[in-house]
Design an enzyme around this catalytic site. Structure first.
Site, PDB file in Angstrom:
ATOM      1  N   ASP A  64       1.565 -29.832  12.244  1.00  0.00           N
ATOM      2  CA  ASP A  64       2.485 -30.914  12.585  1.00  0.00           C
ATOM      3  C   ASP A  64       3.334 -30.510  13.778  1.00  0.00           C
ATOM      4  O   ASP A  64       3.677 -29.331  13.935  1.00  0.00           O
ATOM      5  CB  ASP A  64       3.438 -31.218  11.410  1.00  0.00           C
ATOM      6  CG  ASP A  64       2.698 -31.728  10.197  1.00  0.00           C
ATOM      7  OD1 ASP A  64       1.647 -32.353  10.377  1.00  0.00           O
ATOM      8  OD2 ASP A  64       3.176 -31.486   9.064  1.00  0.00           O
ATOM      9  N   ASP A  70      13.657 -29.185  12.614  1.00  0.00           N
ATOM     10  CA  ASP A  70      12.796 -28.417  11.687  1.00  0.00           C
ATOM     11  C   ASP A  70      13.107 -26.932  11.826  1.00  0.00           C
ATOM     12  O   ASP A  70      13.231 -26.196  10.840  1.00  0.00           O
ATOM     13  CB  ASP A  70      11.311 -28.593  12.055  1.00  0.00           C
ATOM     14  CG  ASP A  70      10.698 -29.881  11.536  1.00  0.00           C
ATOM     15  OD1 ASP A  70      11.054 -30.292  10.417  1.00  0.00           O
ATOM     16  OD2 ASP A  70       9.856 -30.453  12.242  1.00  0.00           O
ATOM     17  N   GLU A  94       7.454 -24.362   7.701  1.00  0.00           N
ATOM     18  CA  GLU A  94       7.598 -23.993   9.111  1.00  0.00           C
ATOM     19  C   GLU A  94       7.157 -22.572   9.421  1.00  0.00           C
ATOM     20  O   GLU A  94       7.288 -22.133  10.560  1.00  0.00           O
ATOM     21  CB  GLU A  94       9.056 -24.194   9.557  1.00  0.00           C
ATOM     22  CG  GLU A  94       9.602 -25.590   9.311  1.00  0.00           C
ATOM     23  CD  GLU A  94       8.743 -26.709   9.917  1.00  0.00           C
ATOM     24  OE1 GLU A  94       8.125 -26.464  10.969  1.00  0.00           O
ATOM     25  OE2 GLU A  94       8.672 -27.793   9.330  1.00  0.00           O
ATOM     26  N   LEU A 116      12.935 -29.266   6.076  1.00  0.00           N
ATOM     27  CA  LEU A 116      13.291 -30.603   6.570  1.00  0.00           C
ATOM     28  C   LEU A 116      12.076 -31.514   6.430  1.00  0.00           C
ATOM     29  O   LEU A 116      11.205 -31.564   7.297  1.00  0.00           O
ATOM     30  CB  LEU A 116      13.767 -30.550   8.021  1.00  0.00           C
ATOM     31  CG  LEU A 116      14.512 -31.823   8.436  1.00  0.00           C
ATOM     32  CD1 LEU A 116      15.812 -31.982   7.655  1.00  0.00           C
ATOM     33  CD2 LEU A 116      14.791 -31.827   9.916  1.00  0.00           C
ATOM     34  N   GLU A 278       5.912 -29.306  -1.666  1.00  0.00           N
ATOM     35  CA  GLU A 278       6.224 -30.738  -1.719  1.00  0.00           C
ATOM     36  C   GLU A 278       5.836 -31.287  -3.099  1.00  0.00           C
ATOM     37  O   GLU A 278       6.691 -31.717  -3.876  1.00  0.00           O
ATOM     38  CB  GLU A 278       5.509 -31.511  -0.597  1.00  0.00           C
ATOM     39  CG  GLU A 278       6.041 -31.129   0.783  1.00  0.00           C
ATOM     40  CD  GLU A 278       5.437 -31.920   1.930  1.00  0.00           C
ATOM     41  OE1 GLU A 278       6.195 -32.390   2.781  1.00  0.00           O
ATOM     42  OE2 GLU A 278       4.195 -32.055   1.994  1.00  0.00           O
TER      43      GLU A 278
END
Ligand code: FDP
Length: 337
Positions: A64, A70, A94, A116, A278
């Site tokens: 991404d 971020d 990240e 984030l 997530e």
């Protein structure tokens, strides 16, 4: 006189004392989540004024585009958890690899985080979130071991999220129900605002990126056609709500009921969302609130991850709505055989 509000700090300490009478370690970790949220919330609020919008020009480890926020959120989280001495390994959306933080005898926890979430909303003043899931490294994983701790989501000791919306909310579970706290900006404290959240057994809303409808599997498409049909007794058609920020969409489903879906599409053969930081933390929260989290075929919390950035399909929310989704998926699979 109004009873004095319950602060997050007091709630965590009391809950830990009741259910995890150990050393206050979980309290310290949760207070660091709150600390990160208190740093990120104002930074997100003034991002347009201090040059924090836009891309840094790199892709993150899962491909991404990386936003400035971020990077800031990730650094803030790493520094905050490093300070505790409690976190042996940190996995972040990240960071390509596990970040090994502490090696002392106290470093008994692994933290998985999307610092984030929904960062495509940064530049349009939309909602965003932070997601976290914590595991204890007992039973085989020695302190300082460099192999990533990959466990079923069901073994999390604490999980939750922060929602940066019109207000900043922290929602968490330590396996004994779900509670939500709203940040009082003037006091600088999270105060209990949503006690013992229960996800309704059925809801009025569905949430999914319908732009991918024609790429979805037949069972998923049939389910969407079903929720869009008119049938007053079963509360259909369901209303569509989708903000493009998982935490914001999920929060609505948790509180009001309904279903959030991110199935496989042509660009994401295994689904888009990441299992460890997530799907699993949000699955733990929703199940603790009486809801259900599934790939469509099996419970999210029962999946043993094979890698830290693994993706998964997800259907999450009200138990009856997710069960109905699973039924459509199973029937379509049966028809294909
Ligand atoms: P984002 O890429 O902006 O970080 O985490 C992935 C995520 O956001 C979720 O927050 C969000 O629900 C989803 O992706 C949105 O994906 P689509 O744009 O494909 O709908």
């Amino acid at each position: 006189m109004q009873p004095s509000p319950i602060t997050l700090g007091r709630h965590i300490i009391e809950e830990e004392h009741r259910h995890h009478p150990t050393t206050g370690e979980l309290s310290r970790l949760l207070m660091q989540v709150a600390f990160v949220a208190k740093i990120l919330a104002p930074e997100i609020g003034r991002a347009a004024l201090v040059g924090q919008l836009g891309l840094v020009g790199e892709k993150n480890p899962t491909g991404d585009s990386q936003k400035k926020l971020d990077v800031f959120a990730n650094q803030t989280a790493v520094e905050a958890f490093a300070e505790t001495g409690l976190v042996a390994g940190l996995v972040s959306e990240e960071l390509a690899e596990v970040k090994h933080i502490a090696t002392g005898a106290q470093a008994k926890y692994w933290l998985f985080t999307d610092p984030l979430d929904g960062s495509s909303n940064t530049d349009i003043n939309g909602s965003m979130g932070t997601i976290f899931g914590v595991y204890r490294c007992d039973g085989g994983q020695s302190v300082g071991d460099s192999t990533p701790l990959l466990r079923k989501g069901a073994t999390q000791v604490v999980a939750g999220y922060v929602l940066y919306g019109t207000s900043t909310m922290l929602v968490y579970t330590s396996g004994h129900g779900v509670n939500g706290f709203t940040l009082d900006r003037e006091l600088g404290e999270f105060l209990l605002s949503h006690e013992n959240i229960k996800c309704p057994a059925r809801g009025r809303y569905y949430s999914a990126n319908l732009g991918h409808f024609y790429e979805w599997a037949p069972g998923v498409r049939k389910y969407i056609e079903y929720v869009e049909e008119s049938d007053l007794p079963t509360g259909r058609p369901m209303g569509l709500r989708y903000s493009g920020a998982l935490v914001a969409d999920l929060h609505r489903i948790l509180v009001d009921g309904g279903i959030y879906l991110y199935p496989a599409d042509s660009a994401h053969r295994d689904g888009k969302l990441r299992l460890t930081y997530e799907c699993a933390p949000l699955g733990f929260v929703v199940e603790q609130a009486g809801g259900r989290a599934s790939t469509g075929r099996k419970p999210i919390l029962e999946i043993e991850p094979e890698s830290i950035h693994q993706r998964s399909q997800i259907a999450i929310g009200s138990s009856q709505d997710v069960l109905m989704f699973e039924k459509f998926v199973a029937e379509a699979k049966g028809a294909a055989q």
